[in-house]
Design a protein around this motif. Structure first.
Motif, PDB file in Angstrom:
ATOM      1  N   ILE A  23      11.561  -8.771 -73.299  1.00 17.41           N
ATOM      2  CA  ILE A  23      12.949  -9.201 -73.485  1.00 17.41           C
ATOM      3  C   ILE A  23      13.846  -7.996 -73.738  1.00 17.41           C
ATOM      4  CG2 ILE A  23      14.486 -10.509 -75.032  1.00 17.41           C
ATOM      5  CD1 ILE A  23      12.115 -12.491 -75.376  1.00 17.41           C
ATOM      6  N   ILE A  24      13.323  -7.005 -74.470  1.00 21.87           N
ATOM      7  CA  ILE A  24      14.089  -5.783 -74.701  1.00 21.87           C
ATOM      8  C   ILE A  24      14.490  -5.146 -73.372  1.00 21.87           C
ATOM      9  CG2 ILE A  24      13.928  -3.407 -75.578  1.00 21.87           C
ATOM     10  CD1 ILE A  24      12.069  -4.518 -77.784  1.00 21.87           C
ATOM     11  N   ALA A  25      13.561  -5.162 -72.429  1.00 23.01           N
ATOM     12  CA  ALA A  25      13.797  -4.501 -71.137  1.00 23.01           C
ATOM     13  C   ALA A  25      14.756  -5.269 -70.242  1.00 23.01           C
ATOM     14  CB  ALA A  25      12.465  -4.300 -70.420  1.00 23.01           C
ATOM     15  N   LEU A  26      15.047  -6.513 -70.571  1.00 28.65           N
ATOM     16  CA  LEU A  26      15.913  -7.320 -69.720  1.00 28.65           C
ATOM     17  C   LEU A  26      17.389  -6.987 -69.950  1.00 28.65           C
ATOM     18  CD1 LEU A  26      14.188 -10.800 -70.145  1.00 28.65           C
ATOM     19  CD2 LEU A  26      14.120  -9.336 -68.112  1.00 28.65           C
ATOM     20  N   PRO A  27      18.208  -7.124 -68.917  1.00 25.35           N
ATOM     21  CA  PRO A  27      19.647  -6.911 -69.097  1.00 25.35           C
ATOM     22  C   PRO A  27      20.224  -7.914 -70.090  1.00 25.35           C
ATOM     23  CG  PRO A  27      19.061  -6.996 -66.759  1.00 25.35           C
ATOM     24  CD  PRO A  27      17.856  -7.443 -67.521  1.00 25.35           C
ATOM     25  N   ASP A  28      21.133  -7.453 -70.900  1.00 23.16           N
ATOM     26  CA  ASP A  28      21.810  -8.313 -71.870  1.00 23.16           C
ATOM     27  C   ASP A  28      22.907  -9.083 -71.135  1.00 23.16           C
ATOM     28  OD1 ASP A  28      23.138  -9.489 -73.963  1.00 23.16           O
ATOM     29  OD2 ASP A  28      23.333  -7.659 -75.143  1.00 23.16           O
ATOM     30  N   PRO A  29      22.829 -10.415 -71.126  1.00 27.17           N
ATOM     31  CA  PRO A  29      23.864 -11.164 -70.398  1.00 27.17           C
ATOM     32  C   PRO A  29      25.204 -11.208 -71.122  1.00 27.17           C
ATOM     33  CG  PRO A  29      22.363 -12.683 -71.493  1.00 27.17           C
ATOM     34  CD  PRO A  29      21.801 -11.298 -71.711  1.00 27.17           C
ATOM     35  N   VAL A  30      25.188 -10.997 -72.432  1.00 27.57           N
ATOM     36  CA  VAL A  30      26.410 -11.153 -73.224  1.00 27.57           C
ATOM     37  C   VAL A  30      27.417 -10.065 -72.839  1.00 27.57           C
ATOM     38  CG1 VAL A  30      27.407 -11.207 -75.539  1.00 27.57           C
ATOM     39  CG2 VAL A  30      25.151 -12.205 -75.125  1.00 27.57           C
ATOM     40  N   GLY A  31      28.612 -10.491 -72.553  1.00 32.64           N
ATOM     41  CA  GLY A  31      29.678  -9.563 -72.194  1.00 32.64           C
ATOM     42  C   GLY A  31      29.817  -9.323 -70.706  1.00 32.64           C
ATOM     43  N   ALA A  32      28.846  -9.781 -69.923  1.00 37.24           N
ATOM     44  CA  ALA A  32      28.956  -9.604 -68.470  1.00 37.24           C
ATOM     45  C   ALA A  32      30.203 -10.326 -67.965  1.00 37.24           C
ATOM     46  CB  ALA A  32      27.711 -10.147 -67.779  1.00 37.24           C
ATOM     47  N   GLY A  62      50.663 -12.227 -60.873  1.00 38.17           N
ATOM     48  CA  GLY A  62      50.150 -11.004 -61.472  1.00 38.17           C
ATOM     49  C   GLY A  62      49.111 -11.183 -62.560  1.00 38.17           C
ATOM     50  N   ILE A  63      48.928 -12.412 -63.042  1.00 38.46           N
ATOM     51  CA  ILE A  63      47.896 -12.580 -64.076  1.00 38.46           C
ATOM     52  C   ILE A  63      46.515 -12.417 -63.448  1.00 38.46           C
ATOM     53  CG2 ILE A  63      49.328 -14.052 -65.565  1.00 38.46           C
ATOM     54  CD1 ILE A  63      47.688 -16.452 -64.579  1.00 38.46           C
ATOM     55  N   ASN A  64      45.614 -11.787 -64.213  1.00 39.25           N
ATOM     56  CA  ASN A  64      44.258 -11.505 -63.737  1.00 39.25           C
ATOM     57  C   ASN A  64      43.284 -12.437 -64.451  1.00 39.25           C
ATOM     58  OD1 ASN A  64      42.525  -9.709 -62.101  1.00 39.25           O
ATOM     59  ND2 ASN A  64      41.613  -9.232 -64.093  1.00 39.25           N
ATOM     60  N   ILE A  65      42.425 -13.085 -63.681  1.00 34.92           N
ATOM     61  CA  ILE A  65      41.520 -14.096 -64.242  1.00 34.92           C
ATOM     62  C   ILE A  65      40.084 -13.633 -64.085  1.00 34.92           C
ATOM     63  CG2 ILE A  65      40.793 -16.509 -64.173  1.00 34.92           C
ATOM     64  CD1 ILE A  65      43.536 -17.064 -62.786  1.00 34.92           C
ATOM     65  N   GLU A  66      39.367 -13.615 -65.213  1.00 35.41           N
ATOM     66  CA  GLU A  66      37.953 -13.261 -65.244  1.00 35.41           C
ATOM     67  C   GLU A  66      37.188 -14.318 -66.020  1.00 35.41           C
ATOM     68  OE1 GLU A  66      38.244  -8.389 -65.395  1.00 35.41           O
ATOM     69  OE2 GLU A  66      38.206  -9.529 -67.276  1.00 35.41           O
ATOM     70  N   LYS A  67      35.859 -14.280 -65.875  1.00 36.85           N
ATOM     71  CA  LYS A  67      34.995 -15.081 -66.741  1.00 36.85           C
ATOM     72  C   LYS A  67      34.026 -14.130 -67.423  1.00 36.85           C
ATOM     73  CE  LYS A  67      34.151 -19.382 -66.107  1.00 36.85           C
ATOM     74  NZ  LYS A  67      33.566 -20.691 -65.680  1.00 36.85           N
ATOM     75  N   ARG A  68      33.902 -14.282 -68.727  1.00 39.92           N
ATOM     76  CA  ARG A  68      33.051 -13.401 -69.522  1.00 39.92           C
ATOM     77  C   ARG A  68      31.949 -14.212 -70.196  1.00 39.92           C
ATOM     78  NH1 ARG A  68      36.227  -9.243 -73.052  1.00 39.92           N
ATOM     79  NH2 ARG A  68      36.855  -8.761 -70.907  1.00 39.92           N
ATOM     80  N   ARG A  69      30.733 -13.701 -70.130  1.00 40.13           N
ATOM     81  CA  ARG A  69      29.579 -14.422 -70.666  1.00 40.13           C
ATOM     82  C   ARG A  69      29.490 -14.231 -72.178  1.00 40.13           C
ATOM     83  NH1 ARG A  69      26.092 -17.514 -68.486  1.00 40.13           N
ATOM     84  NH2 ARG A  69      26.934 -17.090 -66.417  1.00 40.13           N
ATOM     85  N   ILE A  70      29.308 -15.351 -72.885  1.00 38.79           N
ATOM     86  CA  ILE A  70      29.248 -15.346 -74.352  1.00 38.79           C
ATOM     87  C   ILE A  70      28.055 -16.170 -74.821  1.00 38.79           C
ATOM     88  CG2 ILE A  70      31.760 -15.084 -74.610  1.00 38.79           C
ATOM     89  CD1 ILE A  70      31.837 -18.134 -75.228  1.00 38.79           C
TER      90      ILE A  70
END
Length: 417
Positions: free
Chosen positions: A87-96, A106-114
């Protein structure tokens, strides 16, 4: 009283989740390595607790499949620690973050993983779940409440104590990985009412436990009622390959949910394949439940009626049916499968694609063993469970399935007209 205790446990876990949310990936990985180290160091205490519980379970007539899941040894404890290191070696999904679009204004839309927040694990005689769930929830930014069945409570407490020692060394509260010390059912029921604090419930165990949790929870529940997995051997199959898939899926470890419980054989190859099956299964003392078209190939098979398929044996036992074609095989799976894992053995790519497209199952295999339907084998690291419902996850659940996404909208003062 149970309600008060449950509310206290849930509230403390909710507070602890805030501490995890502020950790960087590097900090989380340091703690996880410490957890793995402490589990190895505590192996003697863990095995002492486990030895007593296995003896009690055996004396109480616990099934062989349940005893297998309950029993630990040095290799299995080391495997728990290694799973944490994976699990340590796996990418951290949080914040992706993924970009959705920029609007004309002009507004910019993203989705962030929490992180989800607080996850409650309810499980039976599976002490390894304590380590797997604790580590997966921690890496994905969550706190976890572990409610183990009475068969494995002392073993699980010993494992959790090792993980909590690691948390304290890094100035984190024990409640990041909390374990319910009392397996009383009333306390479990009270936990299932703590929707102000708990975000998701994941039960792991028999169908009865999962249905009980689903029926009594105010909190969303990940469901996996049973694993009735089939191997369909198509007309064009390599019979040596098919036999290997059958034996690996049925006899390597028959008491797990990704073991095969049904074999479907195309009628055009039944005369060639079933004698091979009969000989191989006899060598492994597998009990066979055979349909009318297949029973003649076996010396001691038990007849099975057309409406009696769909059993989860969790033992060296299998149901066998001869089917007319691919459509008949898929109709059987549709009626008797459990949306867990289904396998086709074929060299006909068109049939393989039809099977993959049409079979409603969380995992579909083509010329590969059902035993690969597992988080570790699919590259997820240790899995926290398998979902056979489609919201919000489907199939083996790893780190990403323990998170969700929120919208992040960035502007420069735009207002809506």
């Amino acid at each position: 009283m149970s309600t008060d205790v449950a509310a206290t446990i849930a509230a403390k876990a909710s507070q602890a989740a805030k501490a995890v949310a502020n950790l960087t990936t590097e900090q989380k990985n340091f703690v996880l390595q410490s957890m793995a180290n402490h589990i190895r160091s505590a192996s003697a205490a863990i095995l002492d607790a486990n030895k007593d519980e296995v003896a009690t379970a055996s004396a109480n007539g616990t099934s062989a499949a349940m005893l297998d899941r309950l029993t630990l040894n040095h290799d299995r404890i080391d495997a728990m620690a290694k799973a944490i290191e994976q699990i340590i070696a796996l990418p951290d999904p949080v914040g992706a973050t993924r970009h959705i679009q920029q609007r004309p204004n002009g507004i910019n839309i993203e989705k962030r993983r929490i992180a989800l927040g607080v996850i409650c694990m309810i499980y039976e005689a599976r002490p390894n779940v304590t380590a797997d769930a604790g580590a997966l929830c921690f890496k994905s930014g969550n706190a976890v409440i572990l409610r183990c069945g009475r068969e494995a409570i002392q073993t699980s407490l010993a494992i959790a104590a090792a993980m909590q020692q690691a948390l304290r060394e890094h100035d984190l509260p024990d409640e990041v990985v909390s374990i319910v010390p009392d397996p009383d059912r009333e306390l479990m029921l009270a936990l299932l009412k703590q929707d102000p604090y708990i975000d998701l419930v994941i039960p792991r165990g028999g169908e009865g436990l999962i249905r009980f949790v689903t029926e009594h929870s105010r909190i969303p529940v990940i469901q996996h009622y049973k694993g009735v997995c089939h191997l369909y051997v198509d007309q064009s199959a390599d019979l040596t390959m098919a036999l290997g898939l059958l034996l690996n899926g049925k006899v390597q470890r028959p008491g797990v949910c990704n073991a095969l419980e049904g074999l479907l054989v195309n009628k055009h190859i039944a005369a060639d394949f079933l004698p091979l099956v009969a000989n191989a299964l006899a060598q492994h003392d597998v009990i066979v439940h055979a349909c009318k078209a297949s029973i003649g190939y076996f010396n001691q098979a038990q007849p099975i009626a057309d409406n009696e398929f769909g059993q989860e044996y969790l033992a060296p036992e299998i149901a066998i049916r001869v089917v007319d074609d691919l459509d008949a095989a898929m109709a059987h799976i549709d009626q008797f499968g459990s949306q867990h894992t289904e396998v086709i053995c074929t060299s006909d790519q068109a049939n393989a694609e039809r099977f993959i497209r049409q079979v409603d199952s969380a995992v579909v295999m083509h010329n590969a063993s059902s035993r690969f339907s597992d988080g570790g084998e699919l590259g997820l690291g240790a899995e926290i469970g398998i979902s056979t419902s489609k919201l919000h996850a489907y199939g083996p659940m790893g780190l990403e399935a323990l998170t969700t996404e929120k919208y992040v909208v960035t502007g420069s003062g735009q207002t809506r007209s």
